[in-house]
Design a protein around this motif. Structure first.
Motif, PDB file in Angstrom:
ATOM      1  N   MET A  42     -32.771  16.424 -15.382  1.00 41.11           N
ATOM      2  CA  MET A  42     -32.663  15.311 -16.329  1.00 41.11           C
ATOM      3  C   MET A  42     -32.445  13.989 -15.608  1.00 41.11           C
ATOM      4  O   MET A  42     -32.964  12.954 -16.006  1.00 41.11           O
ATOM      5  CB  MET A  42     -31.519  15.577 -17.316  1.00 41.11           C
ATOM      6  CG  MET A  42     -31.387  14.554 -18.438  1.00 41.11           C
ATOM      7  SD  MET A  42     -30.411  13.082 -18.030  1.00 41.11           S
ATOM      8  CE  MET A  42     -28.782  13.741 -17.870  1.00 41.11           C
ATOM      9  N   LEU A  43     -31.694  14.015 -14.511  1.00 41.94           N
ATOM     10  CA  LEU A  43     -31.393  12.795 -13.768  1.00 41.94           C
ATOM     11  C   LEU A  43     -32.540  12.365 -12.857  1.00 41.94           C
ATOM     12  O   LEU A  43     -32.468  11.319 -12.218  1.00 41.94           O
ATOM     13  CB  LEU A  43     -30.111  12.976 -12.954  1.00 41.94           C
ATOM     14  CG  LEU A  43     -28.837  13.110 -13.790  1.00 41.94           C
ATOM     15  CD1 LEU A  43     -27.667  13.542 -12.905  1.00 41.94           C
ATOM     16  CD2 LEU A  43     -28.520  11.807 -14.518  1.00 41.94           C
ATOM     17  N   SER A  50     -26.900  16.936 -20.314  1.00 41.38           N
ATOM     18  CA  SER A  50     -28.191  17.105 -19.654  1.00 41.38           C
ATOM     19  C   SER A  50     -29.324  17.390 -20.632  1.00 41.38           C
ATOM     20  O   SER A  50     -30.395  16.819 -20.518  1.00 41.38           O
ATOM     21  CB  SER A  50     -28.101  18.229 -18.617  1.00 41.38           C
ATOM     22  OG  SER A  50     -27.178  17.890 -17.620  1.00 41.38           O
ATOM     23  N   GLY A  70     -30.185  14.283 -22.718  1.00 47.71           N
ATOM     24  CA  GLY A  70     -30.670  13.097 -22.019  1.00 47.71           C
ATOM     25  C   GLY A  70     -29.613  12.011 -21.874  1.00 47.71           C
ATOM     26  O   GLY A  70     -29.944  10.839 -21.721  1.00 47.71           O
ATOM     27  N   ARG A  71     -28.345  12.365 -21.906  1.00 46.45           N
ATOM     28  CA  ARG A  71     -27.259  11.393 -21.789  1.00 46.45           C
ATOM     29  C   ARG A  71     -26.879  11.182 -20.326  1.00 46.45           C
ATOM     30  O   ARG A  71     -25.910  11.718 -19.810  1.00 46.45           O
ATOM     31  CB  ARG A  71     -26.059  11.834 -22.620  1.00 46.45           C
ATOM     32  CG  ARG A  71     -26.274  11.724 -24.110  1.00 46.45           C
ATOM     33  CD  ARG A  71     -26.609  10.288 -24.567  1.00 46.45           C
ATOM     34  NE  ARG A  71     -25.595   9.311 -24.190  1.00 46.45           N
ATOM     35  CZ  ARG A  71     -24.637   8.865 -24.994  1.00 46.45           C
ATOM     36  NH1 ARG A  71     -24.583   9.289 -26.242  1.00 46.45           N
ATOM     37  NH2 ARG A  71     -23.751   7.997 -24.545  1.00 46.45           N
ATOM     38  N   ARG A  72     -27.709  10.401 -19.673  1.00 47.50           N
ATOM     39  CA  ARG A  72     -27.536  10.070 -18.266  1.00 47.50           C
ATOM     40  C   ARG A  72     -26.146   9.495 -17.999  1.00 47.50           C
ATOM     41  O   ARG A  72     -25.503   9.841 -17.012  1.00 47.50           O
ATOM     42  CB  ARG A  72     -28.633   9.083 -17.865  1.00 47.50           C
ATOM     43  CG  ARG A  72     -28.615   8.662 -16.439  1.00 47.50           C
ATOM     44  CD  ARG A  72     -29.766   7.667 -16.146  1.00 47.50           C
ATOM     45  NE  ARG A  72     -29.856   7.450 -14.727  1.00 47.50           N
ATOM     46  CZ  ARG A  72     -30.505   8.227 -13.885  1.00 47.50           C
ATOM     47  NH1 ARG A  72     -31.148   9.290 -14.332  1.00 47.50           N
ATOM     48  NH2 ARG A  72     -30.521   7.959 -12.600  1.00 47.50           N
ATOM     49  N   ASP A  73     -25.676   8.617 -18.882  1.00 48.03           N
ATOM     50  CA  ASP A  73     -24.371   7.967 -18.689  1.00 48.03           C
ATOM     51  C   ASP A  73     -23.242   8.987 -18.645  1.00 48.03           C
ATOM     52  O   ASP A  73     -22.374   8.941 -17.767  1.00 48.03           O
ATOM     53  CB  ASP A  73     -24.112   6.919 -19.764  1.00 48.03           C
ATOM     54  CG  ASP A  73     -24.200   7.456 -21.205  1.00 48.03           C
ATOM     55  OD1 ASP A  73     -24.806   8.529 -21.438  1.00 48.03           O
ATOM     56  OD2 ASP A  73     -23.681   6.782 -22.116  1.00 48.03           O
ATOM     57  N   LEU A  86     -23.664  11.239 -15.391  1.00 40.52           N
ATOM     58  CA  LEU A  86     -23.234  10.550 -14.172  1.00 40.52           C
ATOM     59  C   LEU A  86     -21.720  10.384 -14.121  1.00 40.52           C
ATOM     60  O   LEU A  86     -21.113  10.539 -13.053  1.00 40.52           O
ATOM     61  CB  LEU A  86     -23.931   9.190 -14.056  1.00 40.52           C
ATOM     62  CG  LEU A  86     -25.431   9.259 -13.766  1.00 40.52           C
ATOM     63  CD1 LEU A  86     -26.051   7.868 -13.829  1.00 40.52           C
ATOM     64  CD2 LEU A  86     -25.705   9.920 -12.416  1.00 40.52           C
ATOM     65  N   GLY A 118     -34.923  13.101 -19.531  1.00 39.29           N
ATOM     66  CA  GLY A 118     -34.553  12.079 -18.549  1.00 39.29           C
ATOM     67  C   GLY A 118     -35.417  10.840 -18.599  1.00 39.29           C
ATOM     68  O   GLY A 118     -35.138   9.866 -17.891  1.00 39.29           O
ATOM     69  N   ASP A 127     -37.006   7.941 -15.609  1.00 38.52           N
ATOM     70  CA  ASP A 127     -36.296   8.291 -14.377  1.00 38.52           C
ATOM     71  C   ASP A 127     -36.614   9.700 -13.895  1.00 38.52           C
ATOM     72  O   ASP A 127     -36.396  10.021 -12.727  1.00 38.52           O
ATOM     73  CB  ASP A 127     -34.777   8.167 -14.565  1.00 38.52           C
ATOM     74  CG  ASP A 127     -34.329   6.729 -14.729  1.00 38.52           C
ATOM     75  OD1 ASP A 127     -34.975   5.826 -14.167  1.00 38.52           O
ATOM     76  OD2 ASP A 127     -33.316   6.516 -15.430  1.00 38.52           O
TER      77      ASP A 127
END
Length: 164
Positions: free
Chosen positions: A104-105, A79, A82-85, A88, A139, A142
């Protein structure tokens, strides 16, 4: 015929039925070195997170203490980086969603609801004392709506301090 009194006395004197014994043994704690490795991987290595979690599902919500109560999960690391992948993936696997990951998401509805219930939650600090707004900024596009929302709360909080 039995009197009410004799029935009550007999019921207290009768042995209680035995309840089935259940075990409350807990599995062994995950090795601390493995927890630390997983949390570090959560910052930037999706493949390693996937591999480690497949091998040890108990790592999903494992928390590392960097010292002084600075606790962090792999989701927390993802978070603030910034590692959205990674975030998720972890959430899909059942990781506990927190406000910093939601920020962040770009989950503005979650943040609006939290701020409505707890107006000062925007002041909360995540792992390494990183502010919630910094998570939102990581984020990118997004999370722009979350950044603006948090900036509004920060501005209102700052003016309340200067007025008070």
């Amino acid at each position: 015929m039995h009197s009410r009194r004799s029935v009550l006395i007999a019921s207290f004197a009768a042995p209680l039925p035995l309840l089935p014994q259940t075990t409350t043994e807990r599995p062994a704690a995950v090795e601390q070195a493995l927890v630390k490795e997983f949390v570090i991987a959560g910052h930037n290595d999706l493949e390693k997170v996937q591999t480690m979690l497949a091998a040890r599902p108990a790592l999903l919500n494992a928390t590392w203490d960097w010292g002084g109560g600075d606790f962090e999960t792999a989701l927390g690391g993802a978070s603030h980086m910034g590692r959205r992948d990674i975030a998720l993936f972890l959430i899909e696997k059942g990781a506990r969603l927190d406000m910093f990951a939601a920020a962040m998401l770009g989950k503005v509805d979650i943040l609006k609801a939290a701020l409505a219930a707890f107006p000062d939650i925007h002041k909360s600090l995540g792992p390494h004392k990183i502010p919630m707004i910094a998570h939102a900024r990581k984020g990118g596009e997004d999370a722009l709506a979350v950044v603006k929302l948090l900036e509004t709360y920060q501005a209102a909080s700052a003016s309340a301090i200067s007025i008070g």
